[in-house]
Scaffold this active site. Structure first.
Site, PDB file in Angstrom:
ATOM      1  N   LYS A  49      47.268  38.069  36.716  1.00  0.00           N
ATOM      2  CA  LYS A  49      47.070  39.137  37.860  1.00  0.00           C
ATOM      3  C   LYS A  49      45.989  38.438  38.665  1.00  0.00           C
ATOM      4  O   LYS A  49      45.900  38.550  39.648  1.00  0.00           O
ATOM      5  CB  LYS A  49      46.494  40.509  37.266  1.00  0.00           C
ATOM      6  CG  LYS A  49      47.205  41.310  36.707  1.00  0.00           C
ATOM      7  CD  LYS A  49      48.759  42.019  37.154  1.00  0.00           C
ATOM      8  CE  LYS A  49      49.540  42.411  35.992  1.00  0.00           C
ATOM      9  NZ  LYS A  49      50.725  41.074  36.011  1.00  0.00           N
ATOM     10  N   GLY A 178      65.620  35.234  34.309  1.00  0.00           N
ATOM     11  CA  GLY A 178      65.126  36.777  34.324  1.00  0.00           C
ATOM     12  C   GLY A 178      64.042  37.174  34.918  1.00  0.00           C
ATOM     13  O   GLY A 178      63.469  36.725  36.029  1.00  0.00           O
ATOM     14  N   SER A 179      64.720  38.523  36.109  1.00  0.00           N
ATOM     15  CA  SER A 179      64.279  39.610  36.933  1.00  0.00           C
ATOM     16  C   SER A 179      63.274  40.585  36.232  1.00  0.00           C
ATOM     17  O   SER A 179      63.276  41.252  37.260  1.00  0.00           O
ATOM     18  CB  SER A 179      65.168  39.250  38.319  1.00  0.00           C
ATOM     19  OG  SER A 179      65.967  40.794  37.529  1.00  0.00           O
ATOM     20  N   HIS A 441      43.378  61.149  55.359  1.00  0.00           N
ATOM     21  CA  HIS A 441      43.540  59.904  56.412  1.00  0.00           C
ATOM     22  C   HIS A 441      42.242  59.308  56.986  1.00  0.00           C
ATOM     23  O   HIS A 441      41.363  59.780  57.355  1.00  0.00           O
ATOM     24  CB  HIS A 441      44.666  61.237  57.784  1.00  0.00           C
ATOM     25  CG  HIS A 441      44.995  60.284  58.807  1.00  0.00           C
ATOM     26  ND1 HIS A 441      46.037  59.204  58.425  1.00  0.00           N
ATOM     27  CD2 HIS A 441      44.015  60.285  59.773  1.00  0.00           C
ATOM     28  CE1 HIS A 441      46.409  58.957  60.215  1.00  0.00           C
ATOM     29  NE2 HIS A 441      45.154  58.790  61.131  1.00  0.00           N
TER      30      HIS A 441
END
Length: 462
Positions: A49, A178-179, A441
């Site tokens: 990450k 590989g995905s 919002h």
């Protein structure tokens, strides 16, 4: 010394189990052969990450003009990116060391092996064995990069995820085999910093476990970014004898030869169950997995197993949840068995993808009559303001009772949004309850509410 519990392996399953055991008053020790935190903290979830964040920042810089900001020369310092990633991992590992001290858990460094009922032998760095006894033992030894017979890793030209995190320089070209999450995340990272990337996937779609619409949307996005996607294709062989790798790929249209500097094998994981005494003690296994009940007890009293080495998804958060359930059962509590159909899955490429529960096809195959709602981020005010209009949220409900069957997301920060759905499904929320839950919002999370409303013909902003 005699313990109430010994945990073999200190990954997110093992160290979490140890901490929960200590909280419940069990005298606990944890055995680790390498670094506290296991693969996840040191070579998996966390450092990847960090790499992806660097790629994302570079992506922002390259598109700064779209936000009204002018930036001069832009370049990647690959060594600095790798150094930052390793620093983040080291920091997290030190954090686990602190948690062990805080919770008074004995840390035993070395290779742990079941020797007899209630006995664990540990070989330290000097090779000297020492026995420790415990009423209960949890095996949490995790997994490693899986090797295919025709794709043997030499750690130079054909590499696994560990080597992909510490390459000495940016490769000019890479073939990712590989995905799944690992393959796609590295494909995104290396493509972002200038590597020419090809992804080869055996099945018909990338991220093949995801809902088909999500898979197709991600493939379009990756292609737009310049990644070459080859689905329904198989790597037959790799010739590493020359300066570059020659990758022979069998496709529906015939055979192709791809030239690249590095091949990354990302075809899943193999479990670490060899040489840890399972056979000697009589612990039953099947197809590389330890057989356990709903509370992770093996067929041998006092021996338990959690994480990648048992049934279920090989994910860090799954291992942690299993560890807590296992320890609470050992301590005499009454935990609920884990619901493996309410486990979120996340892939941290850009755009991110996240999902939980049934896919649309899976729900239909299970016999449900369904309602499907979708909301595109192109209609989201927050996504427009953020310059992240790619992607959508797709929700699936049972038409008869409104049961929340599944959610599938692609877009910015959807790996954060998915937790709302996991909680809602845990609490057995219906589609109408999601619609009537007021969302702030402007946020990306509004798309969850809007997608639920779309399923029932009540969507306002479409």
């Amino acid at each position: 010394m005699n313990y109430d519990l010994i945990v073999i392996g200190s990954g997110p399953g093992g160290y979490v189990a140890a901490i929960r055991a200590s909280q419940l008053g069990l005298k606990t020790a944890i055995i680790e052969k390498e670094s506290l935190g296991g693969v996840c903290l040191n070579w998996g979830c966390i450092p990847t990450k960090a790499l992806l964040k660097s790629a994302q920042v570079f992506e922002y810089v390259n598109h700064a003009a779209e936000y009204g900001i002018t930036i001069g020369d832009k370049s990647v310092d690959f060594e600095a990116i790798i150094k930052r990633s390793r620093g983040v991992a080291d920091g997290m590992s030190k954090g686990v060391q602190f948690l062990m001290k805080k919770n008074k858990i004995d840390v035993i460094m070395g290779f742990g092996k079941l020797k007899a009922k209630g006995v664990v032998e540990v070989k330290g760095s000097d090779g000297t064995p020492k026995d420790y006894t415990a009423t209960n033992i949890i095996i949490a030894t995790g997994g490693r990069s899986r090797e295919l017979p025709n794709l043997k890793q030499d750690n130079k030209k054909i590499i696994g995820y560990r080597q992909a995190m510490i390459l000495p320089k940016t490769p000019k070209s890479m073939v990712v085999v590989g995905s799944g999450a690992i393959g796609i995340e590295f494909a995104y990272f290396y493509n972002s910093i200038g590597t020419k990337v090809t992804v080869v996937e055996f099945l018909d779609n990338v991220v093949p476990l995801e809902d088909e619409e999500i898979s197709k949307a991600l493939a379009r996005s990756l292609k737009k970014q310049g990644i070459n996607i080859m689905t329904s294709s198989t790597v037959e062989s790799v010739d590493t004898s020359g300066p570059e790798c020659k990758v022979t790929v069998k496709t529906a249209a015939g055979t192709e030869i791809l030239d690249c500097e590095v091949v990354l094998s990302a075809v899943g994981i193999s479990t670490n169950i060899e040489g840890i005494g399972l056979e000697e003690v009589g612990v039953k296994t099947d197809k590389g997995k330890v057989l356990v009940d709903d509370y992770y007890k093996t067929n041998i009293d006092g021996v338990y197993a959690i994480g990648d080495i048992v049934k279920g998804q090989a994910l860090a958060h799954v291992a942690s949840a299993e560890g807590i359930i296992c320890v609470e059962k050992i301590a005499g509590h009454h935990p609920e068995p884990l619901n493996y159909n309410n486990i979120p899955g996340c892939t941290y490429c850009s755009p991110e993808i996240a999902s939980v529960g049934y896919t649309e096809k899976g729900a239909r195959d299970a016999g449900y009559e369904i309602k499907v709602g979708k909301f595109p981020f192109s209609a989201s005010g927050k996504a427009s303001a953020a310059g992240a209009k790619d992607g959508f949220i797709k929700l699936i409900f049972d038409a008869k009772y409104g049961e929340f069957l599944g959610a599938h997301m692609i877009g910015m920060n959807v790996t954060e949004l998915i937790a709302e759905v996991v909680t809602a499904r845990k609490l057995e929320a219906t589609g109408h309850e999601i619609i009537k839950s007021v969302h702030p919002h402007p946020t990306m999370s509004e798309a969850v509410m809007e997608a639920a409303a779309d399923a029932y013909g009540e969507c306002i902003h479409l």
